[in-house]
Design an enzyme around this catalytic site. Structure first.
Site, PDB file in Angstrom:
ATOM      1  N   ASP A  88       0.983  -1.118   0.016  1.00  0.00           N
ATOM      2  CA  ASP A  88       0.010   0.173   0.152  1.00  0.00           C
ATOM      3  C   ASP A  88       0.867   1.248  -0.244  1.00  0.00           C
ATOM      4  O   ASP A  88       1.639   1.477   0.793  1.00  0.00           O
ATOM      5  CB  ASP A  88      -1.084  -0.074   1.148  1.00  0.00           C
ATOM      6  CG  ASP A  88      -2.046   1.000   1.143  1.00  0.00           C
ATOM      7  OD1 ASP A  88      -2.118   1.665   0.146  1.00  0.00           O
ATOM      8  OD2 ASP A  88      -2.787   1.071   2.106  1.00  0.00           O
ATOM      9  N   GLU A 123      -2.894   0.233  -4.059  1.00  0.00           N
ATOM     10  CA  GLU A 123      -2.948  -1.043  -3.659  1.00  0.00           C
ATOM     11  C   GLU A 123      -3.025  -2.194  -4.225  1.00  0.00           C
ATOM     12  O   GLU A 123      -3.307  -2.163  -5.368  1.00  0.00           O
ATOM     13  CB  GLU A 123      -4.074  -1.325  -2.653  1.00  0.00           C
ATOM     14  CG  GLU A 123      -4.304  -0.395  -1.446  1.00  0.00           C
ATOM     15  CD  GLU A 123      -5.733  -0.789  -0.524  1.00  0.00           C
ATOM     16  OE1 GLU A 123      -5.742  -1.750   0.396  1.00  0.00           O
ATOM     17  OE2 GLU A 123      -6.666  -0.249  -0.749  1.00  0.00           O
TER      18      GLU A 123
END
Length: 383
Positions: free
Chosen positions: A9, A103
């Protein structure tokens, strides 16, 4: 064999993109978002210390942190850098899924036979930072749920490995809000009966949880116990959504065709938001009465907003429809999809626009797509 699933992330992604382009923005409270009536799209960790959070009304954010610097944001820049990160992962990872604009999930099961999984992931993260200048955090564990929670705990610029033997000891003390997709309504319900940490939730009889919150109770119980068999879905950049209409009679009614185009875009945009997709390319297709076919496309920053897609589609139609011949078929195709929750342009739209989309989607999901829509789309039935 124990699965090895990585969740990567990008830290404070929009903010990091801005800092990458302007070093003077480092170490200051920074908010990326709309105007006074808009919302916070992203904020720096310096701003978060004052209580500022994503999706917070800008007016509230500036009351909490009046000295924050506000930037409207550049979705085109963020989309470009997102693709650069994806390309690096694609070159290295055996199997990955792009879960959103910032992500990724990677399945590196079996990597330990040739190379340490944690070491390999660390070096991949270092390569992303080196080549893009964007900070990133990751967690390596046995499934998507534990890895995603782990990344949240590792931020910012952190990394963590959670083997099977440590899953429960890692999850148990965390608040239930850390579980992915656990909404505010469910949290309030569980909180009222004293269920505030994952350990308490995991130890509840699954039957009781199912009676309490319905069919999602079983999935929630599994996540609390670190159980998640969902696979990493292979990323396919070319996935698309499309719709087209072949007219009963060839038409030259431009006004009606524009209305039909609007209705098509509305339908596809609603599907994007419902399934949590974002598109980066709109294609308009025209087939004439003599079966000649013309298509034209345009790239755009990742979005799932009706008005953005409709505007682009209408511009393409005006450029495409030059012959003034009768039209046999009209179609719209949305390409370059990625999963994501940035459902509308947070930098341009107001709180009222956000609320409007949310309300319309709820009505359509409950009463059907035709229950609400733009007035001009009633003309589409003339074709």
């Amino acid at each position: 064999m124990e699965r090895a699933i990585v969740h990567m992330d990008l830290d404070e992604f929009f903010v990091s993109c801005e800092k990458r382009n302007n070093s003077q923005l480092a170490n200051i409270p920074l908010i990326v978002g709309g105007g006074d009536r808009g919302v916070v799209a992203s904020c720096s960790y310096e701003a978060r210390k004052f209580g500022v959070r994503s999706a917070m009304p800008m007016r509230m954010a500036l009351k909490l942190c009046p000295d924050a610097k506000v930037i409207r944001g550049d979705m085109e820049l963020y989309s470009k850098l997102s693709r650069e990160v994806t390309q690096i992962i694609e070159e290295e990872a055996p199997l990955f899924e792009k879960a959103s604009i910032d992500e990724h999930y990677l399945d590196i099961t079996g990597m330990d036979r040739f190379y340490g999984s944690y070491k390999w992931t660390t070096e991949l993260a270092q390569k992303i930072v080196r080549e893009t200048g964007l900070p990133i955090s990751f967690a390596l564990s046995i499934n998507k749920t534990v890895s995603k929670i782990g990344t949240g705990q590792a931020k910012p610029k952190g990394k963590i490995q959670i083997p099977q033997s440590d899953v429960r000891s890692f999850l148990d003390p965390l608040p239930i809000q850390k579980i992915p997709m656990l909404g505010d309504v469910t949290y309030q319900l569980l909180s009222r009966i004293g269920v505030r940490n994952i350990k308490t939730l995991a130890e509840m009889p699954v039957e009781v949880l199912q009676q309490l919150i319905g069919k999602n109770g079983i999935e929630l119980w599994k996540k609390a116990n670190g159980i998640d068999y969902n696979p990493v879905e292979p990323y396919r950049e070319r996935k698309s959504l499309s719709t087209e209409r072949t007219f009963e009679q060839d038409s030259i009614d431009v006004k009606a065709m524009r209305s039909l185009l609007t209705a098509m875009c509305e339908k596809l945009a609603h599907q994007l938001r419902t399934e949590q997709w974002l598109t980066s390319c709109v294609v308009v297709k025209i087939k004439y009465a003599n079966f000649d076919t013309e298509t034209r496309q345009a790239s755009l920053p990742y979005t799932a907003a009706d008005h953005v897609i409709i505007k682009t589609a209408h511009e393409l139609f005006e450029k495409n429809y030059q012959r003034r011949m009768r039209v046999r078929m009209l179609g719209v195709n949305l390409k370059g999809l990625v999963h994501g929750n940035y459902q509308i342009n947070l930098f341009e739209d107001t709180l009222e626009m956000l609320a409007l989309y949310q309300a319309m989607d709820k009505i359509k999901l409950r009463f059907g797509f035709k229950a609400v829509g733009r007035a001009e789309t009633i003309l589409k039935d003339n074709l």
